[in-house]
Design a protein around this motif. Structure first.
Motif, short mmCIF file in Angstrom:
data_model
loop_
_atom_site.label_atom_id
_atom_site.label_comp_id
_atom_site.label_asym_id
_atom_site.label_seq_id
_atom_site.Cartn_x
_atom_site.Cartn_y
_atom_site.Cartn_z
N ALA A 252 1.43 -1.67 0.09
CA ALA A 252 -0.28 -0.48 -0.26
C ALA A 252 0.77 1.33 0.32
N LEU B 130 -3.30 4.73 8.46
CA LEU B 130 -4.91 5.25 7.81
C LEU B 130 -5.95 5.74 7.90
N LEU C 4 -10.93 8.87 5.82
CA LEU C 4 -10.33 7.65 5.25
C LEU C 4 -10.88 6.71 6.34
N ILE D 140 -3.86 7.40 -2.57
CA ILE D 140 -4.61 7.36 -1.04
C ILE D 140 -5.35 8.29 -0.84
N MET E 129 -10.68 1.40 3.93
CA MET E 129 -9.31 0.59 3.90
C MET E 129 -10.15 -1.35 4.81
N VAL F 134 -11.29 3.18 8.53
CA VAL F 134 -11.15 2.14 8.40
C VAL F 134 -11.54 0.86 9.00
#
Lengths: 105, 324, 255
Positions: B88, B138, B144, B95, B170, B146
């Motif tokens: 990643a 992340l 985002l 991202i 994610m 997660v």
């Protein structure tokens, strides 16, 4: 290392046996998944059987010209203890072990 | 209907149903098509849905996530995969700079609906960059979501839930648990929001996610032999954290041990510890304990057992809390 | 798989076999077989993929995933040629472009006849298991139908056709008889319009159904014959030597 054997698969309706035309691999050889292993002939056609897995060929069962039955062992591979993927191994279930004991204050 | 499936198969089943139900969904990544994924998670999908919906990409994660960004902008619902956690990193620009903030940038006009599947964490004796725990990295990025499932039932339902969400999610799959089987109840997902009490207890709360949930449950079983009652909370959603759920459990037990595989410094253990301190100041029986990986690059397979929190290291953490 | 329509409306199935890119090779299977059985199951997909050849395998009408019209009229040789036209249209063949053709047995016969009348289409012709004469000669429809009903024991050429027609459980024997008799209305004569494209003949050296392949070589301007060692008409299709010979030949002419 572990062994995995595969039988002669069902090659179509009503076929119960096949004749080995020619082995395309030999013991000790590393093969990838889908590598052609052997040509076999039935009463109706001839087919090339691809390898169902990647591994090292341990034993090929039957010589060229031999007839073997559907379901009989065709090939045995030596494989790594269950492979996880392209890298790594599948974790083995272990008995819970510990050295630390708990005590409340 | 309930079926016993491995986590691997549960995710495969969820992907199959998503592809069947949602014409806008696409699965792509390295080896996900013809090979069916290095962990067989996408096995059979390309045959069933065609190479135009289940797509083998070049080995270029920045390209995979760049493509995901463009597709999401165009109204598709991509489900890209990076083959391993450590890969990643090459896609972090896509991202962080694009996927996470396009919705914000466009004042809500361009939601980036996608699920990035990341086979995560260690435990399979893999080489370096194949066993990283990048959840804190992340979770630190605004925009985002997660989530990390811990068993087949959670994996199936959380993936389907993630696919419905308007934000980029994610999805961190605990790769060492791919082969563990468990009941998946297809009709009854249960509550999919927030954390989940995986085992009830009175004396202390262990908070974990991913593969560490199963290990914490083993610890709780061993602790019961010593007459210590441990509650195990599966955090599940790591961004946003289920603050109320985590606080509620620790408010009950008064003690918390947070377990994660990621390095200690600036890991989510610190975030959760701070949360508990803020909300439960004066009510905690002991400082919040952390049992984590070390502040070193995640080592290759041979040293894995030294790095990943073991049963004994977690028991030590529990004991430190009990003794305080 | 994709179906195209031939001139008479019959749908003809085309299968991609081998590499997704590279020189194109039209593949024509044998009587009572199919693209799946003649090429895919016999390992030609992998062989072509490794060789970088893009095979387009056509299910002959009456076979595989193609339509199976009834009646001998549907199986005149002319209809098969129209099927090849439809396949070539799909392949987007431009005159002068280097496309190859690989046929086995009845498929080889079709390729031979097609190229004879359309000399510019294929840059190379690989023909396996091709007898020099008409295999369905001396056949009797009444006897064949009675044999299918189990009323008589067929003899001579008819016995051979009936045996083939009943071989594959998924095939319809009556359709295959229609086909055999339809094709036989125009008996194969290799001296009529022999192909001008470079041609490779390969036949198993134990093939008693095509033991005279080599006699055709002098009829062509640019042809050679290579035996497939140890193989007969049925089991030649998987042979490494057959695949290697065909691939080397096609690569050298299509590169």
């Amino acid at each position: 290392m572990a062994e995995r054997s595969f039988p002669l698969p069902d090659l179509g309706e009503g076929l119960i046996e096949a004749t080995i035309l020619e082995w395309l691999v030999e013991p000790g050889q590393w093969v990838e998944r889908n590598t052609p292993l052997v040509e076999v002939e039935t009463t109706k056609s001839a087919v090339e059987l691809p390898s169902p897995i990647a591994g090292t060929v341990k034993t090929t069962h039957g010589e060229d010209g031999d007839t073997i039955n559907v379901g009989d062992t065709l090939i045995t591979f030596e494989v790594a203890d269950e492979e996880a993927g392209i890298v790594g191994t599948v974790p083995q279930e272990k008995k819970k072990e510990r050295r630390v004991r708990l005590s409340k204050k | 209907m309930t079926e016993q499936l491995s986590t691997q198969k549960a995710i495969n089943t969820a992907l199959r149903e998503i592809l069947a139900d949602d014409a806008k969904s696409l699965v792509f990544g390295e080896d996900v098509g013809k090979l069916g994924g290095v962990f067989r998670v996408t096995d059979g999908l390309q045959t069933e849905f065609g190479a135009h919906r289940v797509i083998d990409t070049p080995l270029a994660e920045s390209g995979i996530l760049g493509m995901a960004a463009g597709l999401a902008m165009a109204g598709h619902r991509p489900i890209p995969e990076v083959q391993f956690d450590g890969f990643a990193y090459p896609a972090m620009n896509q991202i962080i700079s694009q996927i996470a903030r396009t919705n914000y940038r466009s004042r809500g006009a361009t939601p980036m609906q996608m699920v990035l599947r990341i086979p995560s964490y260690g435990g399979i004796r893999a080489p370096e960059l194949h066993g990283e725990s990048i959840e804190a990295t992340l979770a630190h990025v605004p925009g985002l979501k997660v989530v990390s499932p811990s068993n087949p039932h959670q994996a199936y339902h959380l993936l389907r839930r993630a696919h419905e969400m308007p934000d980029p999610v994610m999805f961190m799959e605990p790769k060492s648990r791919y082969w563990n089987r468990g009941d998946v109840d297809f009709e009854n997902p249960g509550d999919l929001e927030g954390s989940l009490v995986a085992r009830e207890g009175e004396d202390l709360t262990i908070i974990a996610w991913g593969a560490m949930v199963a290990r914490s449950l083993e610890v709780a079983e061993l602790a019961a032999e010593d007459d210590v009652s441990i509650e195990v909370v599966d955090a599940r959603w790591l961004k946003p954290l289920d603050e109320d759920g985590l606080v509620a459990s620790v408010a009950k037990t008064g003690r918390a041990v947070i377990v994660h595989e990621a390095p200690r410094t600036a890991g989510l253990g610190a975030e959760i510890g701070q949360l508990l301190t803020e909300r439960l100041w004066g009510k905690l029986e002991a400082p919040v304990e952390r049992v984590t990986g070390y502040d070193v690059p995640t080592p290759a397979g041979d040293l894995e057992d030294e790095y990943i929190p073991s049963i004994d290291r977690i028991l030590f953490g529990v004991q430190r809390s009990l003794e305080y | 798989m994709l179906r195209v329509r031939s001139a008479d409306g019959t749908r003809i199935a085309l299968h991609e076999v081998g590499a997704s890119d590279g020189p194109r090779v039209l593949m024509l299977h044998g009587f009572a077989s199919s693209s799946q059985s003649n090429w895919v199951d016999a390992g030609w997909g992998r062989a072509f993929e490794e060789a970088g050849l893009r095979g387009i395998a056509m299910d002959l009408r009456g076979h595989g995933d193609s339509d199976k019209p009834r009646g001998e009229n549907a199986y005149e040789v002319e209809r098969f040629k129209e099927d090849v036209d439809a396949a070539l249209e799909f392949i987007d063949a431009v005159p002068g472009e280097k496309i190859g053709c690989l046929g086995y047995s009845m498929g080889a016969r079709l390729a031979y006849r097609y190229v004879g009348e359309e000399p510019g289409v294929f840059a190379a012709l690989a023909l396996g298991g091709l007898p020099a004469g008409e295999p369905f000669e001396d056949i009797d429809r009444q006897m064949a139908d009675a044999a299918l009903r189990g009323e008589v024991e067929p003899t001579g050429g008819t016995e051979f056709v009936v045996q083939l027609a009943k071989m594959l459980p998924e095939a319809d024997p009556t359709t295959l008889l229609d086909l055999a008799f339809g094709v036989a209305r125009t008996p194969f004569d290799p001296s009529v319009h022999p192909p001008v494209s470079p041609t490779l003949f390969m036949t198993g050296d134990k093939d008693d159904r095509a033991d005279d392949t080599e006699t055709m070589v002098p009829l062509l301007d640019d042809a050679r014959f290579e035996p497939i060692p140890g193989r007969n008409h049925i089991n030649a299709i998987t042979s490494r030597k057959f695949k290697a010979g065909v691939i080397e030949f096609l690569q050298s002419h299509l590169g």
